[in-house]
Design a protein around this motif. Structure first.
Motif, PDB file in Angstrom:
ATOM      1  N   ALA A 105       0.841  -1.203   0.000  1.00 33.18           N
ATOM      2  CA  ALA A 105       0.000   0.000   0.000  1.00 33.18           C
ATOM      3  C   ALA A 105       0.869   1.244   0.000  1.00 33.18           C
ATOM      4  O   ALA A 105       1.990   1.246   0.499  1.00 33.18           O
ATOM      5  CB  ALA A 105      -0.914  -0.001   1.228  1.00 33.18           C
ATOM      6  N   TYR A 106       0.336   2.329  -0.591  1.00 30.68           N
ATOM      7  CA  TYR A 106       1.081   3.587  -0.634  1.00 30.68           C
ATOM      8  C   TYR A 106       1.316   4.122   0.765  1.00 30.68           C
ATOM      9  O   TYR A 106       2.386   4.584   1.114  1.00 30.68           O
ATOM     10  CB  TYR A 106       0.317   4.611  -1.474  1.00 30.68           C
ATOM     11  N   GLU A 107       0.264   4.027   1.629  1.00 34.13           N
ATOM     12  CA  GLU A 107       0.432   4.475   3.003  1.00 34.13           C
ATOM     13  C   GLU A 107       1.269   3.473   3.790  1.00 34.13           C
ATOM     14  O   GLU A 107       1.266   2.280   3.511  1.00 34.13           O
ATOM     15  CB  GLU A 107      -0.928   4.626   3.714  1.00 34.13           C
ATOM     16  N   TRP A 108       1.972   4.004   4.773  1.00 33.04           N
ATOM     17  CA  TRP A 108       2.655   3.114   5.705  1.00 33.04           C
ATOM     18  C   TRP A 108       1.666   2.749   6.795  1.00 33.04           C
ATOM     19  O   TRP A 108       0.897   3.597   7.266  1.00 33.04           O
ATOM     20  CB  TRP A 108       3.874   3.818   6.296  1.00 33.04           C
ATOM     21  N   LEU A 109       1.694   1.499   7.244  1.00 35.13           N
ATOM     22  CA  LEU A 109       0.669   1.021   8.159  1.00 35.13           C
ATOM     23  C   LEU A 109       1.284   0.169   9.254  1.00 35.13           C
ATOM     24  O   LEU A 109       2.168  -0.661   8.992  1.00 35.13           O
ATOM     25  CB  LEU A 109      -0.377   0.208   7.371  1.00 35.13           C
ATOM     26  N   ASP A 124      -1.827  14.227  12.481  1.00 36.11           N
ATOM     27  CA  ASP A 124      -0.879  14.693  13.488  1.00 36.11           C
ATOM     28  C   ASP A 124       0.533  14.697  12.900  1.00 36.11           C
ATOM     29  O   ASP A 124       0.922  13.776  12.179  1.00 36.11           O
ATOM     30  CB  ASP A 124      -0.935  13.770  14.711  1.00 36.11           C
ATOM     31  N   LEU A 125       1.300  15.746  13.191  1.00 34.91           N
ATOM     32  CA  LEU A 125       2.686  15.819  12.727  1.00 34.91           C
ATOM     33  C   LEU A 125       3.559  14.907  13.588  1.00 34.91           C
ATOM     34  O   LEU A 125       3.514  14.959  14.807  1.00 34.91           O
ATOM     35  CB  LEU A 125       3.210  17.244  12.797  1.00 34.91           C
ATOM     36  N   GLN A 126       4.369  14.078  12.920  1.00 33.30           N
ATOM     37  CA  GLN A 126       5.286  13.186  13.634  1.00 33.30           C
ATOM     38  C   GLN A 126       6.653  13.247  12.975  1.00 33.30           C
ATOM     39  O   GLN A 126       6.772  13.097  11.761  1.00 33.30           O
ATOM     40  CB  GLN A 126       4.745  11.753  13.628  1.00 33.30           C
ATOM     41  N   TYR A 180       9.238  15.661   9.074  1.00 33.72           N
ATOM     42  CA  TYR A 180       7.926  15.709   9.687  1.00 33.72           C
ATOM     43  C   TYR A 180       6.943  15.012   8.764  1.00 33.72           C
ATOM     44  O   TYR A 180       6.859  15.332   7.583  1.00 33.72           O
ATOM     45  CB  TYR A 180       7.476  17.156   9.926  1.00 33.72           C
ATOM     46  N   MET A 181       6.197  14.078   9.314  1.00 35.57           N
ATOM     47  CA  MET A 181       5.233  13.327   8.529  1.00 35.57           C
ATOM     48  C   MET A 181       3.840  13.481   9.122  1.00 35.57           C
ATOM     49  O   MET A 181       3.684  13.841  10.287  1.00 35.57           O
ATOM     50  CB  MET A 181       5.634  11.854   8.469  1.00 35.57           C
ATOM     51  N   ILE A 182       2.834  13.205   8.307  1.00 37.17           N
ATOM     52  CA  ILE A 182       1.452  13.385   8.740  1.00 37.17           C
ATOM     53  C   ILE A 182       0.845  12.010   8.979  1.00 37.17           C
ATOM     54  O   ILE A 182       0.687  11.213   8.052  1.00 37.17           O
ATOM     55  CB  ILE A 182       0.651  14.186   7.705  1.00 37.17           C
ATOM     56  N   ALA A 183       0.510  11.733  10.243  1.00 34.74           N
ATOM     57  CA  ALA A 183       0.083  10.395  10.655  1.00 34.74           C
ATOM     58  C   ALA A 183      -1.330  10.408  11.223  1.00 34.74           C
ATOM     59  O   ALA A 183      -1.774  11.381  11.831  1.00 34.74           O
ATOM     60  CB  ALA A 183       1.059   9.839  11.694  1.00 34.74           C
ATOM     61  N   ASN A 184      -2.029   9.300  11.024  1.00 36.02           N
ATOM     62  CA  ASN A 184      -3.333   9.056  11.645  1.00 36.02           C
ATOM     63  C   ASN A 184      -3.206   7.871  12.595  1.00 36.02           C
ATOM     64  O   ASN A 184      -2.562   6.861  12.260  1.00 36.02           O
ATOM     65  CB  ASN A 184      -4.398   8.733  10.588  1.00 36.02           C
ATOM     66  N   ARG A 185      -3.833   7.955  13.767  1.00 36.58           N
ATOM     67  CA  ARG A 185      -3.834   6.844  14.733  1.00 36.58           C
ATOM     68  C   ARG A 185      -5.276   6.617  15.179  1.00 36.58           C
ATOM     69  O   ARG A 185      -5.916   7.534  15.717  1.00 36.58           O
ATOM     70  CB  ARG A 185      -2.932   7.179  15.923  1.00 36.58           C
ATOM     71  N   VAL A 186      -5.764   5.407  14.961  1.00 32.50           N
ATOM     72  CA  VAL A 186      -7.168   5.095  15.233  1.00 32.50           C
ATOM     73  C   VAL A 186      -7.247   3.885  16.165  1.00 32.50           C
ATOM     74  O   VAL A 186      -6.642   2.837  15.879  1.00 32.50           O
ATOM     75  CB  VAL A 186      -7.919   4.785  13.916  1.00 32.50           C
ATOM     76  N   PRO A 187      -7.966   3.999  17.298  1.00 29.00           N
ATOM     77  CA  PRO A 187      -8.114   2.852  18.222  1.00 29.00           C
ATOM     78  C   PRO A 187      -8.939   1.733  17.585  1.00 29.00           C
ATOM     79  O   PRO A 187      -9.828   1.980  16.773  1.00 29.00           O
ATOM     80  CB  PRO A 187      -8.837   3.462  19.431  1.00 29.00           C
ATOM     81  N   LEU A 188      -8.631   0.489  17.946  1.00 33.22           N
ATOM     82  CA  LEU A 188      -9.364  -0.692  17.453  1.00 33.22           C
ATOM     83  C   LEU A 188     -10.216  -1.282  18.577  1.00 33.22           C
ATOM     84  O   LEU A 188      -9.728  -1.479  19.700  1.00 33.22           O
ATOM     85  CB  LEU A 188      -8.380  -1.747  16.949  1.00 33.22           C
ATOM     86  N   GLY A 197      -2.208   2.525  12.869  1.00 32.58           N
ATOM     87  CA  GLY A 197      -1.638   3.817  12.484  1.00 32.58           C
ATOM     88  C   GLY A 197      -1.239   3.827  11.027  1.00 32.58           C
ATOM     89  O   GLY A 197      -0.774   2.814  10.489  1.00 32.58           O
ATOM     90  N   THR A 198      -1.452   4.969  10.354  1.00 30.46           N
ATOM     91  CA  THR A 198      -1.043   5.121   8.955  1.00 30.46           C
ATOM     92  C   THR A 198      -0.317   6.443   8.789  1.00 30.46           C
ATOM     93  O   THR A 198      -0.581   7.406   9.513  1.00 30.46           O
ATOM     94  CB  THR A 198      -2.246   5.104   7.996  1.00 30.46           C
ATOM     95  N   VAL A 199       0.604   6.463   7.827  1.00 28.61           N
ATOM     96  CA  VAL A 199       1.254   7.699   7.414  1.00 28.61           C
ATOM     97  C   VAL A 199       0.779   7.978   5.999  1.00 28.61           C
ATOM     98  O   VAL A 199       1.113   7.249   5.064  1.00 28.61           O
ATOM     99  CB  VAL A 199       2.790   7.592   7.456  1.00 28.61           C
ATOM    100  N   ILE A 200      -0.056   9.026   5.860  1.00 27.19           N
ATOM    101  CA  ILE A 200      -0.643   9.325   4.550  1.00 27.19           C
ATOM    102  C   ILE A 200       0.344  10.080   3.680  1.00 27.19           C
ATOM    103  O   ILE A 200       0.545   9.771   2.522  1.00 27.19           O
ATOM    104  CB  ILE A 200      -1.943  10.148   4.710  1.00 27.19           C
ATOM    105  N   PHE A 201       0.974  11.106   4.244  1.00 28.13           N
ATOM    106  CA  PHE A 201       1.967  11.884   3.505  1.00 28.13           C
ATOM    107  C   PHE A 201       3.322  11.659   4.149  1.00 28.13           C
ATOM    108  O   PHE A 201       3.473  11.794   5.357  1.00 28.13           O
ATOM    109  CB  PHE A 201       1.603  13.373   3.514  1.00 28.13           C
TER     110      PHE A 201
END
Length: 443
Positions: free
Chosen positions: A9-13, A67-69, A75-83, A94-98
């Protein structure tokens, strides 16, 4: 199949359990972190990803989006979602979109390019920030204009100073507006200053403002300058080559320190302003002659755009003329829908020293003069129809023929955008012969 898709996948996961232990990390993320995908499983996420908050989200259950990480120097833009499973928190994904913030800015610029094609977007942002034009308003089919448009998209997302160069009438202001419209400051002020149109004695107060009582006639309460008005936005310094020497020193200080001091003031104020400058003057020569400060030149010349004159991109005459006909006809309340071929030929033969501005004025005159729904040669201004050809005078035939040959080669090279092989074919001469003539006539 699903595992292959996720791995590539393009995003990192990454997936962790509620203790922050990694259950899964896709192939592209592992490659970036330079870790073995089989080894990271079972490791704590903080031992693999720097500055991560995955273990925190896995415990708190609170979603974190965009969120910036900071990871490995970017600096990367990350999403973190609880399961959750059956209402029980079991971990987080967690994914890194950009991959970095610059990638996000480029995507944002691309979206704004698409939006700029919608009229309502342009007019709405114009009222809001003062920028009236977008990239869609820049008309041209030549390679040079297409390359310029692509360069505008690249530089717009950054925060660097831009110097736009070109002859008068080439459309430097349109490019300045477009850069602002596509930048991160697009919803902020766009302030224009013509450095050559403001008297020297008023330029300082116009740029930096003044305090109450600073001079006779000063407005009660003082007045903010253009830099203050442009705070968080963009300031466009047109005709910067005409700025007097004493003001160049003060402008340099503002650009270096990012703070302004009003005339008659005792304290400075911080400003966050992106600078776009434009000039038709030869700044390098002016620097050598000490008429323009060298340090100021390098400060504004971080990124440079050069707009070629219309005579060097003859292909753009027709599309520009068509766009002017459409705009002027609506404004004049006339129904003029196209330009006749014979009239187009006259437009092609003119040298256009005044560039696109001169062309617009010529079309405006033609729209008002024509009595038909088309523009014919008779409706064009007289100076475009007065083609006297080459004047003989007291010159011999050899000089006259060489002038005609030089002019024919020059115009053909422009028409072919300097493609010498194509030009040689059109002229009916060999490539070697063409190169010799180009050298002879210094073309």
């Amino acid at each position: 199949m699903l595992e292959t898709i996720i791995d590539n996948a393009y995003e990192w996961l990454v997936v962790v359990d509620k203790e922050g232990i990694i259950d899964f990390m896709n192939k592209t993320y592992c490659e970036f972190l330079d870790v073995d995908s089989s080894c990271v499983i079972g490791m704590h996420v903080t031992d693999v990803i720097e500055n991560t908050r995955m273990h925190i989200v896995a415990k708190s259950g609170k979603i974190e989006l965009a969120d910036l990480q900071y990871i490995r120097g970017n600096y990367m833009i990350a999403n973190r979602v609880p399961l959750y499973y059956q209402n029980e928190l079991i971990g987080a994904v967690g994914t890194v979109i950009f991959r970095d913030t610059e990638q996000w800015k480029q995507m944002n610029t691309h979206i704004k390019v698409l939006l700029s094609e919608l009229e309502y977007y342009r007019s709405g942002s114009s009222k809001e920030n003062g920028a009236s034009y977008s990239l869609n308003d820049i008309v041209g089919v030549s390679d040079s204009i297409q390359r310029l448009k692509e360069k505008v998209k690249q530089v717009a997302s950054g925060n660097v100073s831009v110097l736009i160069r070109g002859e008068s009438g080439t459309g430097k202001e349109l490019f300045a507006h477009s850069i602002h419209q596509l930048s991160e400051r697009s919803n902020r002020p766009f302030i224009k200053v013509n450095c050559g149109a403001i008297p020297d004695q008023l330029l300082e107060s116009e740029l930096f403002g003044y305090e109450e009582g600073a001079f006779t006639g000063a407005k009660k309460g003082g007045k903010p300058g253009k830099f203050e008005l442009a705070n968080t936005g963009t300031i466009f310094l047109d005709e910067i080559g005409d700025m007097p020497a004493n003001m160049q020193v003060k402008l340099l200080r503002v650009l270096q320190d990012r703070e302004v001091e009003r005339v008659g003031g005792v304290s400075s104020k911080k400003v966050d302003v992106r600078v776009i400058a434009a000039t038709n003057r030869p700044l390098e020569a002016m620097v050598e002659e000490r008429r323009f400060r060298e340090d100021l030149f390098y400060r504004i010349n971080v990124m440079q755009l050069y707009i070629p004159p219309l005579r060097e991109r003859i292909q753009d005459v027709k599309p520009l003329a068509d766009s002017f006909v459409k705009k002027i006809s609506i404004k004049a309340g006339k129904r003029v829908d196209h330009i006749e071929e014979a009239a187009v030929q006259l437009l092609w033969e003119h040298n256009w020293p005044g560039n696109a501005r001169e062309l617009e004025n010529a079309i405006e005159a033609a729209v008002h003069l024509t009595r038909k729904e088309t523009i014919d040669p008779l409706s064009l201004p007289d100076y475009l129809k007065d083609n006297e050809g080459i004047k003989a005078g007291n010159r011999n035939l050899k000089d006259i023929l060489e002038e005609a040959e030089s002019e024919a080669i020059r115009k053909t090279l422009i028409q072919c955008e300097n493609d010498k092989i194509t030009a040689a074919e059109i002229l009916g001469i060999g490539k070697t012969s063409l190169y010799d003539k180009i050298k002879k006539y210094n073309l």
